[in-house]
Each structure stands twice: as structure tokens, then as C-alpha cells.
Scaffold this active site. Sequence first.
Site, mmCIF file in Angstrom:
data_model
loop_
_atom_site.group_PDB
_atom_site.id
_atom_site.type_symbol
_atom_site.label_atom_id
_atom_site.label_comp_id
_atom_site.label_asym_id
_atom_site.label_seq_id
_atom_site.Cartn_x
_atom_site.Cartn_y
_atom_site.Cartn_z
ATOM 1 N N ASN A 8 0.830 -1.199 -0.155
ATOM 2 C CA ASN A 8 -0.028 -0.062 0.106
ATOM 3 C C ASN A 8 1.045 1.298 -0.055
ATOM 4 O OD1 ASN A 8 -1.697 2.057 0.673
ATOM 5 N ND2 ASN A 8 -2.566 1.387 2.641
ATOM 6 N N LYS A 10 0.026 4.379 -0.438
ATOM 7 C CA LYS A 10 -0.664 5.392 0.449
ATOM 8 C C LYS A 10 -0.320 6.577 -0.438
ATOM 9 C CE LYS A 10 -0.389 3.207 4.758
ATOM 10 N NZ LYS A 10 -0.051 3.449 6.252
ATOM 11 N N HIS A 92 -9.614 1.146 5.158
ATOM 12 C CA HIS A 92 -8.395 1.307 5.926
ATOM 13 C C HIS A 92 -8.514 2.219 6.952
ATOM 14 C CE1 HIS A 92 -4.238 2.550 6.670
ATOM 15 N NE2 HIS A 92 -3.612 1.486 6.133
ATOM 16 N N GLU A 94 -6.966 4.593 8.021
ATOM 17 C CA GLU A 94 -6.498 6.083 7.555
ATOM 18 C C GLU A 94 -7.797 6.587 6.839
ATOM 19 O OE1 GLU A 94 -2.647 5.623 5.490
ATOM 20 O OE2 GLU A 94 -1.916 4.951 7.543
ATOM 21 N N GLU A 162 -5.019 -4.906 10.850
ATOM 22 C CA GLU A 162 -3.928 -3.793 10.884
ATOM 23 C C GLU A 162 -4.375 -3.046 12.174
ATOM 24 O OE1 GLU A 162 -2.193 -3.044 6.866
ATOM 25 O OE2 GLU A 162 -3.751 -1.583 7.284
ATOM 26 N N GLY A 168 2.903 2.369 10.572
ATOM 27 C CA GLY A 168 3.844 3.192 10.564
ATOM 28 C C GLY A 168 4.598 4.003 11.980
ATOM 29 N N SER A 205 3.617 -2.081 10.230
ATOM 30 C CA SER A 205 5.044 -2.209 10.590
ATOM 31 C C SER A 205 5.727 -3.346 10.083
ATOM 32 C CB SER A 205 5.458 -1.749 11.930
ATOM 33 O OG SER A 205 5.062 -0.492 12.264
HETATM 34 P P1 PGA Z 1 3.072 0.385 7.352
HETATM 35 O O1 PGA Z 1 1.596 0.398 6.957
HETATM 36 O O2 PGA Z 1 3.425 -0.943 7.057
HETATM 37 O O3 PGA Z 1 3.596 1.265 7.047
HETATM 38 O O4 PGA Z 1 3.015 0.325 9.008
HETATM 39 C C1 PGA Z 1 0.670 -0.598 6.857
HETATM 40 C C2 PGA Z 1 -0.655 -0.017 6.234
HETATM 41 O O5 PGA Z 1 -0.965 0.965 6.598
HETATM 42 O O6 PGA Z 1 -1.267 -0.775 5.369
#
Ligand code: PGA
Length: 246
Positions: A8, A10, A92, A94, A162, A168, A205
Amino acid sequence: MRGLAAGNWKMNGTGESLSEIKALLDAAPSPECDILICPPATLLSRMAALAEGTVLKIGGQDCHAAGSGAHTGDISAAMLVDAGASHVILGHSERRANHGETDAQVAEKITAAQAAGLTTILCVGETEAERDAGRALEVIGGQIDSSLPDDVDAARLVVAYEPVWAIGTGRTPTPDQISEVHDALRARLSDRLGTGQIRLLYGGSVKPSNAAEIFALHNVNGALVGGASLKADDFAGIIAALEAAS
Ligand code: PGA
């Protein structure tokens, strides 16, 4: 079950970043797992052109529930398909946090995306406060119940766990914590959909150094990777760990 390594990107990447895709295809030309990158919408067609004839699949990061219309800034499922996508990430955290997306809206999007022929990756996960309060399984179960439409096509469904606090941040749950959630997801999805074949991804992560430990867990069928999917070397390391685990 065949593993899935999904990236992803983003809101990251311009035309220059396509060199990472070329490097990734050189590093993992025929992996023993499925690989998917979900770039920003501006890169979809260009990435799809690069992926043509390779193992790499391309996906969107969100779509609108409507097919077309007066929705400035949004993108429909049919548009994703038109740009070369076969998958879409929906719900997601976010999107839920930054755009106030509700479970009901996510369910409508899943219906629309599947009707357009896309495979949908539904994201669920608890906040740190919810975990600290001992409510992780309850929250995730509720998200599954309310974000899955009644007419969901299980053959076009992937679910990603997640934890919001792991995205992140460089922090990951313990293997026991991941297993507890994935086992509960497997049971709940089997009850609701009558199949134990839904791919369950862990996300938050994931990096080459922790991927093997995560992929060794029962009921973990791959990963949804943010930051570490932006660099071909890192993502290739995660793909290699998934191949070794299968
Ligand atoms: P990350 O994000 O691997 O940067 O922690 C994962 C995600 O939001 O899909």
C-alpha cells in the site's frame, strides 16, 4: 492457501518511483506467492502497463460506492478496473480516521467494488486505547460484522488485520496477539461465510526483519505492507519470507 504480499503506497510516489517496480520485478520475477501493489491513483495506469504480462497485480486504495456522478475527487470501482486494477483496499484505518468512513459505507463500497469485478481487501483493527481496554477482539468482530455486506462474494474477499497503533510506528503486536486475532477472524468468517478459505493478511510495520516470524503463524496468509513496500529491496525481502513460509 497461496500467500499474498500486498503493498500500500498510500500518498507516496510519482513517475520516478516506477523504477522501484522494475527493480521489484527483477528481484522477484516468479514468486511462490501473489504480489500486489496499490499505488496512488495517478500511477495506476502507468504501473499497470509495467505489470502487464508479469506476476504483479495492481490495486486501488479506495473507491466510491457509486458508479459515477457528482463526487469531486472520488474514484469509482469501474474507473479502477479501467486503469488496470484487479484489487482495491477498503476500510483502511486512515480512511476511517481521516475521512470519517463508517462500517456501513465500507460495506457499500465492497458491494460496488465486487460488482465491478475487483477483489476487495477489507481492513479492520483496533486502536491502542481499545486494546488497552481489553476490547480488541470485540472491536474487530464488530467491524467484520458491519463492514461485510450480506451479498459479499467470499471468493473476492481478503481481510487484513491492521492494529491502528502498529501502522507506521515500527511497533508490532506479539506473535500471540496476532494469532489470537487471526484465529478469531478465521472462526468468525467461517461462521458468516461458510468458508475457511479467506486470505488473512497482517498489516502494521511489517519489514524484512520481522516478516518470517509473522508468516510462520497459523492463519496468517500474507501481509499488507505500507512503508516497506516503497523500496523494491525491502518488499522483495518480505516476499522472500512469505515464499519461505509457504
Ligand atoms: P506500515 O503501513 O507498513 O507503514 O505500518 C501498513 C498499512 O497501513 O497498510
